[in-house]
Design an enzyme around this catalytic site. Sequence first.
Site, short mmCIF file in Angstrom:
data_model
loop_
_atom_site.label_atom_id
_atom_site.label_comp_id
_atom_site.label_asym_id
_atom_site.label_seq_id
_atom_site.Cartn_x
_atom_site.Cartn_y
_atom_site.Cartn_z
N THR A 7 15.73 -6.99 10.11
CA THR A 7 15.52 -8.19 9.32
C THR A 7 14.03 -8.41 9.14
OG1 THR A 7 16.06 -10.56 9.17
CG2 THR A 7 15.40 -9.73 11.32
N ASN A 9 13.49 -11.81 8.78
CA ASN A 9 13.65 -13.24 9.04
C ASN A 9 13.03 -13.60 10.38
OD1 ASN A 9 14.69 -15.77 9.84
ND2 ASN A 9 16.51 -15.51 8.58
N ASP A 68 24.77 -10.37 10.62
CA ASP A 68 25.17 -10.93 9.34
C ASP A 68 25.99 -12.18 9.64
OD1 ASP A 68 25.10 -10.58 6.42
OD2 ASP A 68 27.28 -10.52 6.62
#
Length: 212
Positions: A7, A9, A68
């Site tokens: 990721t 993020n 996810d």
Amino acid sequence: MDVLIGTTNPSKVKRFASLLRGYDVTLYTLRDLCITEEPEETGKTPEENALQKAAFYGRFADCVICNDAGLYFDGLSMNDPRQPGLHVRSPQGVRLADEAMITYYSGLIRSLGGKVLAHYVDGYGVSCHGKLSSFMERDSSPRGGAFYMVAQPAPARHPGWPLDSLSLNRRTGAYFVEEDSRQGGTEEEQVLLEDYRRRLTAFLAKALGLRQ
């Protein structure tokens, strides 16, 4: 052990760092390794998508963790096109930046009366030296983590998790972006969430072959 978190993020990276505190791991992100390629996510569940991502990024690192999530609104059927489901970041087929997500979901929630009960379902995939493992729970963790989403956003932001600015603790009414707002649930909810956290940490440690 070096572990790639699949990721960019920053909030997800902080979460995995917290889960794996106490283990001898160094976490890297896609940005750290200059990885710009992205896998197709064609799974029907968060678990399937997380596994697809872990297998894809396993080409770049020996050990990879991917996550996810699906977002679900109570009161909307699973077939309702307004149900976010697995397309939280791209509800209309177009990937949205953080502020655009806040604008979109604020309008959607306003159209649903200004306040909805919601929950996330998380799936995790690990690739470790070519071996794939996955984790997803469908019962206790989603309901223990149910919360409200409202049309009026808080001014504060969690980079990478923009919907925290629309999400409220069900008991206290505090926005998720407010300090310690997630710690204000009922005792039963806190027990459920802490048990879930322990099971998730145990899965990650086993999948990666970690020992304290």
